[in-house]
Design a protein around this motif. Sequence first.
Motif, PDB file in Angstrom:
ATOM      1  N   PRO A 110      10.810   6.411 -19.125  1.00 60.41           N
ATOM      2  CA  PRO A 110      11.040   7.859 -19.249  1.00 60.41           C
ATOM      3  C   PRO A 110      12.566   8.098 -19.161  1.00 60.41           C
ATOM      4  O   PRO A 110      13.130   9.070 -19.652  1.00 60.41           O
ATOM      5  CB  PRO A 110      10.281   8.429 -17.773  1.00 60.41           C
ATOM      6  CG  PRO A 110       9.928   7.299 -17.023  1.00 60.41           C
ATOM      7  CD  PRO A 110       9.845   6.317 -17.815  1.00 60.41           C
ATOM      8  N   LEU A 111      13.242   7.378 -18.304  1.00 58.38           N
ATOM      9  CA  LEU A 111      14.789   7.630 -18.230  1.00 58.38           C
ATOM     10  C   LEU A 111      15.627   7.344 -19.819  1.00 58.38           C
ATOM     11  O   LEU A 111      16.403   8.377 -19.974  1.00 58.38           O
ATOM     12  CB  LEU A 111      15.465   6.665 -17.150  1.00 58.38           C
ATOM     13  CG  LEU A 111      14.923   7.172 -15.842  1.00 58.38           C
ATOM     14  CD1 LEU A 111      16.277   6.683 -14.850  1.00 58.38           C
ATOM     15  CD2 LEU A 111      15.264   8.941 -15.528  1.00 58.38           C
ATOM     16  N   ILE A 112      15.400   6.381 -20.289  1.00 62.45           N
ATOM     17  CA  ILE A 112      15.709   6.110 -21.640  1.00 62.45           C
ATOM     18  C   ILE A 112      15.338   7.161 -22.625  1.00 62.45           C
ATOM     19  O   ILE A 112      16.215   7.339 -23.418  1.00 62.45           O
ATOM     20  CB  ILE A 112      15.898   4.644 -22.091  1.00 62.45           C
ATOM     21  CG1 ILE A 112      16.761   4.327 -23.195  1.00 62.45           C
ATOM     22  CG2 ILE A 112      14.519   4.197 -22.431  1.00 62.45           C
ATOM     23  CD1 ILE A 112      16.897   3.082 -23.740  1.00 62.45           C
ATOM     24  N   ARG A 113      14.073   7.287 -22.352  1.00 63.68           N
ATOM     25  CA  ARG A 113      13.543   8.518 -23.275  1.00 63.68           C
ATOM     26  C   ARG A 113      14.445   9.826 -23.220  1.00 63.68           C
ATOM     27  O   ARG A 113      14.630  10.471 -24.153  1.00 63.68           O
ATOM     28  CB  ARG A 113      12.278   8.767 -23.160  1.00 63.68           C
ATOM     29  CG  ARG A 113      11.222   7.356 -23.585  1.00 63.68           C
ATOM     30  CD  ARG A 113      10.111   7.728 -23.810  1.00 63.68           C
ATOM     31  NE  ARG A 113       9.760   8.655 -24.725  1.00 63.68           N
ATOM     32  CZ  ARG A 113       9.734   8.364 -26.216  1.00 63.68           C
ATOM     33  NH1 ARG A 113      10.238   7.228 -26.387  1.00 63.68           N
ATOM     34  NH2 ARG A 113       9.329   9.221 -27.085  1.00 63.68           N
ATOM     35  N   LEU A 114      14.602   9.947 -22.030  1.00 63.61           N
ATOM     36  CA  LEU A 114      15.428  11.466 -21.657  1.00 63.61           C
ATOM     37  C   LEU A 114      16.809  11.151 -22.411  1.00 63.61           C
ATOM     38  O   LEU A 114      17.655  12.415 -22.706  1.00 63.61           O
ATOM     39  CB  LEU A 114      15.486  11.553 -20.344  1.00 63.61           C
ATOM     40  CG  LEU A 114      14.442  12.298 -19.360  1.00 63.61           C
ATOM     41  CD1 LEU A 114      14.783  12.515 -18.202  1.00 63.61           C
ATOM     42  CD2 LEU A 114      14.323  13.891 -20.211  1.00 63.61           C
ATOM     43  N   VAL A 115      17.377  10.059 -22.189  1.00 65.67           N
ATOM     44  CA  VAL A 115      18.875   9.739 -22.684  1.00 65.67           C
ATOM     45  C   VAL A 115      18.633  10.145 -24.229  1.00 65.67           C
ATOM     46  O   VAL A 115      19.612  10.948 -24.752  1.00 65.67           O
ATOM     47  CB  VAL A 115      19.360   8.589 -22.161  1.00 65.67           C
ATOM     48  CG1 VAL A 115      20.520   8.153 -23.191  1.00 65.67           C
ATOM     49  CG2 VAL A 115      19.777   8.529 -20.912  1.00 65.67           C
ATOM     50  N   LEU A 116      17.992   9.293 -24.684  1.00 69.29           N
ATOM     51  CA  LEU A 116      17.772   9.498 -26.391  1.00 69.29           C
ATOM     52  C   LEU A 116      17.501  10.882 -26.811  1.00 69.29           C
ATOM     53  O   LEU A 116      18.022  11.351 -27.789  1.00 69.29           O
ATOM     54  CB  LEU A 116      16.558   8.608 -26.873  1.00 69.29           C
ATOM     55  CG  LEU A 116      16.581   7.005 -26.622  1.00 69.29           C
ATOM     56  CD1 LEU A 116      15.435   6.077 -26.920  1.00 69.29           C
ATOM     57  CD2 LEU A 116      17.973   6.705 -27.582  1.00 69.29           C
ATOM     58  N   GLN A 117      16.621  11.488 -25.915  1.00 69.45           N
ATOM     59  CA  GLN A 117      16.359  12.860 -26.449  1.00 69.45           C
ATOM     60  C   GLN A 117      17.437  13.815 -26.232  1.00 69.45           C
ATOM     61  O   GLN A 117      17.925  14.472 -27.437  1.00 69.45           O
ATOM     62  CB  GLN A 117      15.039  13.431 -25.621  1.00 69.45           C
ATOM     63  CG  GLN A 117      14.332  14.528 -25.861  1.00 69.45           C
ATOM     64  CD  GLN A 117      13.411  15.014 -25.133  1.00 69.45           C
ATOM     65  OE1 GLN A 117      13.538  14.628 -23.663  1.00 69.45           O
ATOM     66  NE2 GLN A 117      12.341  15.735 -25.547  1.00 69.45           N
ATOM     67  N   LYS A 118      18.335  13.762 -25.419  1.00 67.53           N
ATOM     68  CA  LYS A 118      19.455  14.520 -25.135  1.00 67.53           C
ATOM     69  C   LYS A 118      20.570  14.165 -26.115  1.00 67.53           C
ATOM     70  O   LYS A 118      21.404  14.966 -26.636  1.00 67.53           O
ATOM     71  CB  LYS A 118      19.902  14.479 -23.675  1.00 67.53           C
ATOM     72  CG  LYS A 118      19.106  15.157 -22.622  1.00 67.53           C
ATOM     73  CD  LYS A 118      19.332  15.287 -21.359  1.00 67.53           C
ATOM     74  CE  LYS A 118      18.338  15.536 -20.328  1.00 67.53           C
ATOM     75  NZ  LYS A 118      18.392  16.962 -20.068  1.00 67.53           N
ATOM     76  N   LEU A 119      21.010  12.867 -26.419  1.00 66.44           N
ATOM     77  CA  LEU A 119      21.744  12.452 -27.162  1.00 66.44           C
ATOM     78  C   LEU A 119      21.619  12.720 -28.745  1.00 66.44           C
ATOM     79  O   LEU A 119      22.513  12.909 -29.292  1.00 66.44           O
ATOM     80  CB  LEU A 119      21.942  10.944 -26.975  1.00 66.44           C
ATOM     81  CG  LEU A 119      22.902  10.338 -26.309  1.00 66.44           C
ATOM     82  CD1 LEU A 119      22.812   8.516 -26.379  1.00 66.44           C
ATOM     83  CD2 LEU A 119      24.435  10.687 -26.739  1.00 66.44           C
ATOM     84  N   GLN A 120      20.133  12.488 -29.203  1.00 73.25           N
ATOM     85  CA  GLN A 120      19.788  12.748 -30.411  1.00 73.25           C
ATOM     86  C   GLN A 120      20.652  11.735 -31.406  1.00 73.25           C
ATOM     87  O   GLN A 120      20.846  12.135 -32.721  1.00 73.25           O
ATOM     88  CB  GLN A 120      20.010  14.143 -30.835  1.00 73.25           C
ATOM     89  CG  GLN A 120      19.363  15.105 -30.028  1.00 73.25           C
ATOM     90  CD  GLN A 120      19.092  16.532 -30.609  1.00 73.25           C
ATOM     91  OE1 GLN A 120      20.140  17.191 -31.191  1.00 73.25           O
ATOM     92  NE2 GLN A 120      17.765  17.047 -30.816  1.00 73.25           N
TER      93      GLN A 120
END
Length: 298
Positions: A110-120
């Motif tokens: 979940p944490l790298i997913r949040l990072v990827l989602q926010k960074l786009q």
Amino acid sequence: MSVEEAVRLLGGGEVVALPTETVYGLGGVIDRPEAISRIYALKGRPHGHPLIVHVYDDAEQVAVVDSRARGLIEQLWPGPLTLLLPRRASVPDAVTGGRDTVAVRSPAHPLIRLVLQKLQRPLAAPSANRFGRVSPTRAEHVAEELPGVPVLDGGPCAVGLESTIVDLTGETPALSRPGAIDRETLERLLGPLTESLAAAPGMLKAHYAPQTRLILCSPLDLSSTVAALRAAGLRVAVMPRGTDLQADAAALYDQLRRLDDGRFDRIATALAPERGLGVAINDRLRRAARGSAPPEQR
Ligand code: TXA
Ligand code: MG
């Protein structure tokens, strides 16, 4: 460090170690050359060894996705499966080692997913270890091995072994690296797989190498092997193996690191049954054993 801080650093072209469900990755956005150079420098990785690209969900950002890849993505992403596909021209050569292919996966943590989602933006993230060493499965492992590198702590990795890599660049799909998504699962979706003919660079026979020599044997031979080594005056650590393959895989690299601190002359352990996740466990154990052997015995 918070997710927001990680996103800010990565967006500014810096490198951050990130948790995935497999192992920790050393992340940098793919379109910042200084981030990519820093990844190579920190890992001590030879140039030309391509990096895995992580996306939130859209492989099309970096790769040409055919119907076989589409099927795997629908069933198995996000998860511990990397696809080797023809690249898009937008992926920098520094990331693919100049190849016309790219390795891409959508991680489940979940944490790298949040990072990827926010960074786009897609992130290059090879395992966050120095070249040829054991992959880190806890934030502390990264801090020990790459001091000074910021780490987003996501706890111990649930899978504990690097992702399965499937090569879809040829006519017949090939298994380039065994992992938690096993051959049986892939063959149900793809039909028969060949072994990868051209093993990926970095997929060296001797890899994941502890400093202490690792001795492998069958479960039945373990106690006699250990007894013989001890009788010869060697300090032998026995790496315990349970019957739960998932728990074994998750603990494997942490155990190797803990026992590899100079207290022992040998680490001895039993091979797993050669099926399902056992195939990936044994693959890593064999590479580690080869990597720890004296050069003339590799
Ligand atoms: O589970 C994983 O895959 C972890 C986490 C962090 O996502 N990453 C990982 O990365 O294991 P790395 O760099 O340690 O291993 C990636 C492997 C390497 O053996 C590399 O050579 C191969 O994938 N690879 C990457 N891009 C490739 C390409 N275009 N062609 C052939 N092999 C490639
Ligand atoms: Mg690696």
